[in-house]
Motif scaffolding. Sequence first.
Motif, short mmCIF file in Angstrom:
data_model
loop_
_atom_site.label_atom_id
_atom_site.label_comp_id
_atom_site.label_asym_id
_atom_site.label_seq_id
_atom_site.Cartn_x
_atom_site.Cartn_y
_atom_site.Cartn_z
N ASP A 45 0.82 -1.22 0.00
CA ASP A 45 0.00 0.00 0.00
C ASP A 45 0.86 1.26 0.00
O ASP A 45 1.93 1.29 0.60
CB ASP A 45 -0.92 0.01 1.23
CG ASP A 45 -1.97 -1.08 1.11
OD1 ASP A 45 -2.34 -1.42 -0.03
OD2 ASP A 45 -2.41 -1.61 2.15
N TRP A 46 0.33 2.29 -0.65
CA TRP A 46 1.00 3.59 -0.69
C TRP A 46 0.90 4.28 0.67
O TRP A 46 -0.12 4.18 1.34
CB TRP A 46 0.36 4.48 -1.76
CG TRP A 46 0.88 5.87 -1.77
CD1 TRP A 46 0.32 6.96 -1.17
CD2 TRP A 46 2.09 6.31 -2.36
NE1 TRP A 46 1.11 8.06 -1.37
CE2 TRP A 46 2.21 7.69 -2.10
CE3 TRP A 46 3.10 5.68 -3.10
CZ2 TRP A 46 3.27 8.45 -2.54
CZ3 TRP A 46 4.17 6.43 -3.55
CH2 TRP A 46 4.25 7.81 -3.27
N GLN A 47 1.99 4.92 1.08
CA GLN A 47 1.94 5.72 2.31
C GLN A 47 2.51 7.10 2.00
O GLN A 47 3.39 7.23 1.13
CB GLN A 47 2.76 5.05 3.42
CG GLN A 47 2.06 3.80 3.95
CD GLN A 47 2.88 3.06 4.99
OE1 GLN A 47 3.80 3.60 5.58
NE2 GLN A 47 2.53 1.80 5.18
N SER A 48 2.01 8.09 2.73
CA SER A 48 2.36 9.48 2.38
C SER A 48 3.87 9.74 2.44
O SER A 48 4.39 10.56 1.66
CB SER A 48 1.61 10.45 3.29
OG SER A 48 1.88 10.10 4.64
N TYR A 50 6.16 8.02 1.34
CA TYR A 50 6.87 7.47 0.17
C TYR A 50 7.06 8.53 -0.93
O TYR A 50 7.80 8.33 -1.88
CB TYR A 50 6.12 6.28 -0.43
CG TYR A 50 6.00 5.07 0.47
CD1 TYR A 50 6.75 4.94 1.63
CD2 TYR A 50 5.12 4.03 0.15
CE1 TYR A 50 6.64 3.83 2.46
CE2 TYR A 50 5.00 2.91 0.96
CZ TYR A 50 5.75 2.82 2.12
OH TYR A 50 5.64 1.73 2.92
N VAL A 71 8.12 5.13 -9.47
CA VAL A 71 7.11 5.39 -8.43
C VAL A 71 6.12 6.42 -8.97
O VAL A 71 6.53 7.45 -9.50
CB VAL A 71 7.79 5.93 -7.15
CG1 VAL A 71 6.75 6.43 -6.15
CG2 VAL A 71 8.66 4.85 -6.53
N GLU A 73 3.15 8.80 -7.66
CA GLU A 73 2.67 9.26 -6.36
C GLU A 73 1.21 8.85 -6.11
O GLU A 73 0.36 9.01 -6.98
CB GLU A 73 2.81 10.78 -6.24
CG GLU A 73 2.58 11.24 -4.82
CD GLU A 73 3.01 12.67 -4.58
OE1 GLU A 73 3.79 13.20 -5.38
OE2 GLU A 73 2.54 13.24 -3.58
N GLN A 75 0.07 5.86 -5.81
CA GLN A 75 -0.30 4.56 -6.39
C GLN A 75 0.39 3.40 -5.67
O GLN A 75 1.60 3.39 -5.49
CB GLN A 75 0.10 4.55 -7.87
CG GLN A 75 -0.37 3.31 -8.59
CD GLN A 75 -0.08 3.39 -10.09
OE1 GLN A 75 -0.68 4.18 -10.82
NE2 GLN A 75 0.85 2.59 -10.54
N SER A 76 -0.43 2.41 -5.25
CA SER A 76 0.11 1.22 -4.58
C SER A 76 0.78 0.31 -5.60
O SER A 76 0.78 0.61 -6.80
CB SER A 76 -1.03 0.47 -3.89
OG SER A 76 -1.73 1.34 -3.05
N TRP A 77 1.31 -0.85 -5.14
CA TRP A 77 1.99 -1.78 -6.05
C TRP A 77 1.47 -3.19 -5.83
O TRP A 77 1.25 -3.62 -4.70
CB TRP A 77 3.50 -1.79 -5.80
CG TRP A 77 4.17 -0.47 -5.94
CD1 TRP A 77 4.60 0.11 -7.09
CD2 TRP A 77 4.48 0.46 -4.90
NE1 TRP A 77 5.18 1.33 -6.84
CE2 TRP A 77 5.11 1.57 -5.50
CE3 TRP A 77 4.29 0.47 -3.52
CZ2 TRP A 77 5.56 2.67 -4.78
CZ3 TRP A 77 4.73 1.57 -2.79
CH2 TRP A 77 5.35 2.65 -3.42
N PRO B 296 -1.46 -0.88 -9.51
CA PRO B 296 -1.78 -0.70 -8.10
C PRO B 296 -2.58 -1.87 -7.53
O PRO B 296 -2.49 -2.19 -6.36
CB PRO B 296 -2.60 0.59 -8.07
CG PRO B 296 -3.07 0.79 -9.45
CD PRO B 296 -2.11 0.12 -10.36
#
Lengths: 139, 474
Positions: A45-48, A50, A71, A73, A75-77, B296
């Motif tokens: 999950d994306w975190q601020s 990052y 990366v 901004e 967006q999760s992976w 994502p």
Amino acid sequence: MTWGNRWRLASLAVLICYCFVSGKVMADGVEPPDAISKDGTVNLDWQSDYAGYEQLVIRNASGERFAAYPVVEGQSWSLSGLSDGTYHIELSGGNETKTISTLQVDHYSLRSALSLFGAGLLLFGYLIFTLKRGTASHD
Amino acid sequence: MTDFVLSGNYAIGILIAFGIVWVAWGWYLGRNNRTIEDYALAGRNVGFAMATATAMATWITSNTTLVAPQLTYQFGVWGMLGYSMAALGLLLFAPLAERIKTLLPEGFTSGDFIYTRYGRFAWGAFIIISLCYALGWLVSLGMAGGLLLSSLSELDYMTGMTAILIICVGYTLLGGLKAVIATDFVQSVVIISGVVIVAWVCIDKVGFSTMHTTLTTQQPELLNLLFPAAVMFFFNNIFFGIGEIFHSNVWWSRAFAFGKGIGKKSYLAAGLLWLPIPIVTGFIALAASSLNLIPPSADMVGPMVAAKLLGSIGAVFIFIIVFSALASSMDSLLAATSDLLTQDIYKKLLRPNAGSDQLLRMNRYIVIGLGVGTWCVAAFKLATLGALLNFTGAFVASTIWPIVYGLFRPKLNGTWAGIAMVAGTSAGLIGYFVVGFYVAALLSCGVSLVCCRIGIWRSTEEYQWRELKEEEQS
């Protein structure tokens, strides 16, 4: 022995076991993985915090760079297709590097997968046989 | 978001144009619907070309345009091949369609058959399973609409999900099954042309050699033919697909609607035509790492790769293809589920003496209710598309044997058919939560078979097929 003494003894045994296990891990310099995958996939999950990094880098257990993605901004992976092993997932940008996860991939055993495949094949064969026989008897 | 996103205004423009065309056409086709038979079964006389197109287009859905790439991205070559095996559902339903039409020439729903053949207990279990599946599929389609828009345009998930629901509810409400079948025909042409073009561009721009080299280095398990989770998934997906088709009123209502002698040929042709489509749509997911893309969530890999390959014009193109695929399934599901609720719940339980006008009115209210209900659940976006769909696999695979034995073997009674569905579903759900989604349908189908065989072995009576027709006439 009273119940109070039994509890104390049990607590001591648990404590000794914990010290033994944690001591071994620390002695080997191995940290437990953040995530364990049985099918080679993992979602991150994306975190601020990052924001500002440029690349997502995946390294294998020996530290070798294995894949890198830009990366985006916010967006999760979703990673997939990883073989058995330990992977270190890092963010890099400029001179900074941040490890965001350590992943252990340990696939299901092939024996159990093939057993299920065989069971499926038998079940499917039986379904075809039943349909063929049913259709023939009502034609 | 992808590198090539449509502006919000552009996306809204396409949605409005689509909405007006489909809804107006639905109204035009449905303007002569007078009875519940016209509305729900298109007069029971659909010909071969339309029948084949609607069967194929309905089966091309979020499954094939979004979930096939997702499963290829997760399970590699096995995921792609396993998904294409869902065509077996259509192929094996062909002889069943003929038998259904012979046994119940005036039938309306799959629930009608289960109720008459097995009685109330098995019917209750079947209706719960059918509704869980229908709602799961409807929600997954709504979610797919939202995901599509959010990955290809500046619009958000809620806007996409709301738009596809309003458009599909609109033309299904006005045109009934006639509108569903006619729009499916056009949508199937758009979808097939589109996926072939995308796959062609993928091979041309990326190439097999680059894809193979990148996958070998970065995602080696996707090319591994002994990838354990994928090997487990293969037959699970086959039974999931068969269970979906064998039990669902989407396919039974078509068997009732197709003209005499059409059902078997149409389902066979549709299955053969559908077989290569998931391979084509799934294949593009293998190009993700070569294009330096990482989605994502796995279900967004298809649109992301397509948009990256085709640029901003391609985003419009993909938008139209996937929207057509989603609409062609959602309209069918809305129509078939509303028939099931009208005939099996409203008529059977609440208003046994309801006339055609009353049923027609109720059917339309139910279409609207289903649209609203789907919106409420899809708004939460609780799971990925693949996970949500495969959750329903635990339910539907338990119905395969009760349906097959119900149509061909007279010795299985209602108690054991009901037990088979309940026990199969329970086993599938345990497998889903303990092992993973790739075993749910297989376990469900296996346990259901054991229960049916025990039922047949213990049975001392035989069902008389003529009772079906007598019940239908009464």
